[in-house]
Structures are given as C-alpha cells and as structure tokens.
Enzyme design. Structure first.
Site, PDB file in Angstrom:
ATOM      1  CG  HIS A   1      50.095  39.062  40.668  1.00 31.99           C
ATOM      2  ND1 HIS A   1      50.237  40.025  41.646  1.00 31.99           N
ATOM      3  CD2 HIS A   1      51.108  39.265  39.801  1.00 31.99           C
ATOM      4  CE1 HIS A   1      51.291  40.787  41.363  1.00 31.99           C
ATOM      5  NE2 HIS A   1      51.844  40.345  40.266  1.00 31.99           N
TER       6      HIS A   1
HETATM    7  O1  RIB Z   1      48.244  42.093  37.508  1.00 29.90           O
HETATM    8  C1  RIB Z   1      48.419  40.700  37.546  1.00 29.90           C
HETATM    9  C2  RIB Z   1      47.451  40.019  36.634  1.00 29.90           C
HETATM   10  O2  RIB Z   1      47.727  40.371  35.296  1.00 29.90           O
HETATM   11  C3  RIB Z   1      47.580  38.482  36.673  1.00 29.90           C
HETATM   12  O3  RIB Z   1      46.336  37.927  36.378  1.00 29.90           O
HETATM   13  C4  RIB Z   1      48.557  38.193  35.566  1.00 29.90           C
HETATM   14  O4  RIB Z   1      48.375  36.881  35.014  1.00 29.90           O
HETATM   15  C5  RIB Z   1      48.153  39.229  34.563  1.00 29.90           C
HETATM   16  O5  RIB Z   1      47.077  38.711  33.830  1.00 29.90           O
END
Ligand code: RIB
Ligand code: CA
Length: 306
Positions: A235
């Site tokens: 992500h």
């Molecule tokens: O939903 C994904 C996010 O939540 C990313 O930033 C991951 O590192 C968690 O923090």
C-alpha cells in the site's frame, strides 16, 4: 535533472512503509528531510526504532523524530497480525546505535517546513494524527506545503471494517482535519493500493540481488497482507510511486469527507454529484493504477535491473 523534491515521511513502519522509505532514501529525485514516526502498525516506540533501523541500514543521514502514540480520540488498534510483533517481520536488523532527535515529530515537521522558502511535500503513510495536529497548531506551515500525499481511505470499502481502511479507521478525526485543511491533498486509497502488488517472481529476484534485496524479500515473506502467489499489496509504496512516476496512476478531483463517528467511522465518502456541492473539490483521488508497470517500477527502484 531538476532539484530533488523535499519530502517529510510521516510513517508507522510497518513492512510496506519500510519499502516506501527504502525507495525514497535510494532515489536521488527525493530529498528526505525528516522521518517522523507515529503509532499505527505497532506502538510508536517500535515504529521509531524501526525507522532508525531503516535509516542506519541504508546509511542515510536523515533525522528521525518520534510522534504521537495515540489517535486523537480513538484507542489505537495495532496490526501486528499483518506486520509481525516488531512491525518488520522479525528481520534481524542490527540494533540501532542512533537515537531519535529530541523534538517531537510535530515540532520537527514545523521547524523543517519553516526552515526554507522552498515548499515541502508530506508523505503520510500512517494514521494522520501528527499531520492533523501540525496543521492545527502551526497553520503557518500550510502555504509552504506542496501537497500531502496520503495512503489512506478507500472508495471501495475498508480493510478493517467493511467501510474503513486501517489508517483512517484508527484516527478518522485526524483524517477529516487534514482533508478540510485546504492544503493540496492526494489520496491513494485501497482503490489503487490493493492493486499495487508484488508477486513471487519479484520476490525471487529480490532474494538474489544482494544485501538489500535479501532484506526486502525477508520482510515481504512475513507480510500477511495477502500472498506472493496472489499478489502482496504494498500500500504505502504507492505514495512514492505517485511522486516519482505519476503516469502510473489515474486521478480525479473529488469532494471527500471522512466519517468520524459510528460503526462506519473512518469511511471516506465522496460526492458523486460535484455540481451539488459548494466550493472546489478538496482531494485529488487516485482512481486507478497500471498494475504490471507498477510492479516493474518497484523492482527497478528496489534492486535496479535485478
Ligand atoms: O491500510 C494500509 C495502511 O495501514 C498502510 O499504511 C499500512 O502500513 C498500515 O499502516
Ligand atoms: Ca503505514
């Protein structure tokens, strides 16, 4: 080449954070001025230690400042089940010899942003607590922020509840403050980050590409956000990919609000009828990503032509 872009990374490393930080530290087009930590995937003591581990692993001369340990109102819910107890998949980094700077993240961000006439970009890849308080306590920073590039939210449903993505689920109030701040916001929600994926073939290349690649592979193999066979969504990497290769993404300006209370708290709601909303859209939302090109680009960033 034009001057490197000044950035501050606000982060909760975290395995996908670690890959995003690695790319930012390695790419000369970005000038990482500060890494500010926040609680999230693991407690802030651990995210701070993890940031120090990464800075030392890459031999980078970048200050690390420790930030907020709890969301504004809600009680933090970590995600050790995804990132491991230490947030880095248990990879044996050397124990950091450096310490975080004395300043709290919020003061450090303010001082860094106000230290130059140049604009600074904030890459926000954790909960928005530090950034929200920064904007409220020191509004003078707003005109010196190029944009805030956020991994958070979703227009296609959440990954914690059916409505809320992890970063906005944990601190919806902070996210709403940031979205209402008037600062240029670019949002990379699950709509695109779910498709910013790395697969087994990439992991095999990383494994064979020396010290850094072996670390990347080791933490990827412990990252329980999916599987390498079906694609691991990294992500947070989408934020630095947007900065460095924006053509990978489709974007659209939208009026976006964050639900702050109730069972859907953390949901990002956008108006489908902008003509019914007063004022200009407040968020540039990334709505699509070229998935094969994204993975190819990430490989080139992490290990050259490996
Ligand atoms: O939903 C994904 C996010 O939540 C990313 O930033 C991951 O590192 C968690 O923090
Ligand atoms: Ca993160």
């Amino acid at each position: 080449m034009k001057d490197p872009r000044r950035i501050i990374i606000d982060t909760d490393p975290g395995i996908d954070d670690a890959l995003a930080i690695a790319i930012a530290l390695k790419n000369p087009q970005l000038d990482v001025r500060l890494i500010s930590t926040v609680a999230g995937n693991v407690p802030v003591s651990q995210t701070t230690e993890n940031a120090l581990k990464l800075v030392e692993f890459f031999g980078a001369d970048v200050p690390v400042a420790r930030g907020c340990e709890q969301p504004l109102f809600r009680v933090l819910e970590c995600s050790t089940y995804v990132h491991g107890k230490d947030g880095m998949g248990g990879f044996e980094f050397p124990v950091p010899v450096s310490k975080p700077i004395e300043k709290h993240s919020i003061i450090a961000m303010r001082d860094e942003i106000m230290s130059t006439e140049e604009k600074t970009t904030i890459v926000a890849i954790g909960i928005e607590t530090n950034v929200a308080i920064l904007l409220k306590m020191y509004p003078e920073v707003k005109e010196r922020i190029e944009e805030i590039v956020i991994m958070g939210g979703s227009m296609i449903g959440g990954n914690v509840t059916s409505s809320a993505e992890f970063n906005f689920y944990n601190d919806p109030h902070a996210a709403e403050i940031v979205f209402r701040s008037g600062v240029p916001i670019t949002m990379l929600g699950l709509d695109v980050t779910n498709y910013g994926r790395l697969y087994t073939g990439t992991n095999e290349k990383l494994k064979k590409s020396g010290r850094e690649g072996q670390m990347f592979s080791a933490i990827l193999e412990k990252y329980v956000a999916g599987t390498l066979e079906t694609g691991l969504p990294v992500h947070d990497v989408c934020t630095v990919a947007y900065l460095l290769k924006p053509e990978l993404f489709e974007t659209d300006m939208k009026h976006v609000m964050v639900q702050t209370e109730g069972p859907a708290a953390g949901a990002t709601v956008f108006h489908r009828r902008p003509e019914m909303v007063e004022g200009e859209p407040n968020v540039k939302v990334c709505t699509g990503v070229d998935e094969p090109a994204f993975e190819e680009w990430v490989v080139s960033q992490l290990c050259g032509e490996c």
